[in-house]
Design a protein around this motif. Structure first.
Motif, short mmCIF file in Angstrom:
data_model
loop_
_atom_site.label_atom_id
_atom_site.label_comp_id
_atom_site.label_asym_id
_atom_site.label_seq_id
_atom_site.Cartn_x
_atom_site.Cartn_y
_atom_site.Cartn_z
N MET A 13 0.77 -1.26 -0.01
CA MET A 13 -0.05 -0.04 -0.14
C MET A 13 0.81 1.32 0.08
O MET A 13 0.29 2.29 0.11
CB MET A 13 -1.03 0.14 1.40
N LYS A 14 2.09 1.04 0.10
CA LYS A 14 3.19 2.10 0.10
C LYS A 14 2.66 3.29 1.27
O LYS A 14 2.39 4.33 1.07
CB LYS A 14 2.89 2.96 -1.21
N ILE A 15 2.52 2.74 2.38
CA ILE A 15 2.33 3.69 3.60
C ILE A 15 3.13 3.21 4.72
O ILE A 15 3.95 1.99 4.52
CB ILE A 15 0.81 3.29 4.25
N GLY A 25 -8.38 0.43 6.02
CA GLY A 25 -8.98 -0.25 5.09
C GLY A 25 -8.94 0.38 3.47
O GLY A 25 -8.42 1.65 3.45
N PRO A 26 -9.64 -0.26 2.84
CA PRO A 26 -9.87 0.31 1.23
C PRO A 26 -10.73 1.78 1.44
O PRO A 26 -10.24 2.52 0.32
CB PRO A 26 -10.81 -0.67 0.66
N TRP A 32 -5.15 1.75 -1.37
CA TRP A 32 -5.89 0.58 -1.49
C TRP A 32 -6.87 0.33 -2.54
O TRP A 32 -8.14 0.57 -2.10
CB TRP A 32 -6.41 0.18 -0.07
N THR A 33 -6.74 0.49 -3.78
CA THR A 33 -7.29 0.18 -5.01
C THR A 33 -7.87 -1.23 -4.93
O THR A 33 -7.23 -2.06 -4.33
CB THR A 33 -6.77 0.65 -6.29
N SER A 34 -8.84 -1.70 -5.83
CA SER A 34 -9.19 -3.04 -5.96
C SER A 34 -8.08 -3.84 -6.42
O SER A 34 -7.75 -4.95 -5.82
CB SER A 34 -10.11 -3.17 -6.71
N ILE A 63 -7.86 -3.78 8.30
CA ILE A 63 -6.67 -4.51 8.83
C ILE A 63 -7.29 -5.70 9.75
O ILE A 63 -6.81 -6.73 9.87
CB ILE A 63 -5.65 -3.70 9.37
N ALA A 64 -8.19 -5.30 10.67
CA ALA A 64 -8.78 -6.04 11.66
C ALA A 64 -9.34 -7.29 10.84
O ALA A 64 -9.34 -8.57 11.52
CB ALA A 64 -9.77 -5.39 12.43
#
Length: 79
Positions: A13-15, A25-26, A32-34, A63-64
């Motif tokens: 996700m480059k974070i 999350g998305p 967070w693309t499809s 993430i949970a």
């Protein structure tokens, strides 16, 4: 095991790893693309040597959720 999980998420996700939390999350992570969601699932499957079902993949909204699915597959997640 969270370190490995967070490293994979951070890479895909480059974070920054320090910015990762269970709530992400998305809907909250710009990258967070499809497509990246599928890349993430593939990297998790490879990294943890397991397979997600389509239902599990479609159920990921945070993430949970990923942690829950990993735990259900016997992966120990350090909290």
């Amino acid at each position: 095991m969270s370190n490995k999980l967070y490293e994979i998420i951070s890479h895909v996700m480059k974070i920054d790893i320090s910015a990762i939390s269970d709530e992400l999350g998305p809907k909250t992570v710009e990258n967070w693309t499809s497509f990246n969601g599928y890349v993430l699932l593939n990297e998790l499957e490879t990294g943890f040597n397991l397979k997600f079902t389509i239902d599990e993949a479609m159920d990921v909204e945070s993430i949970a959720d990923i942690k829950r699915h990993l735990k259900n597959k016997g992966v120990i997640i350090d909290e």
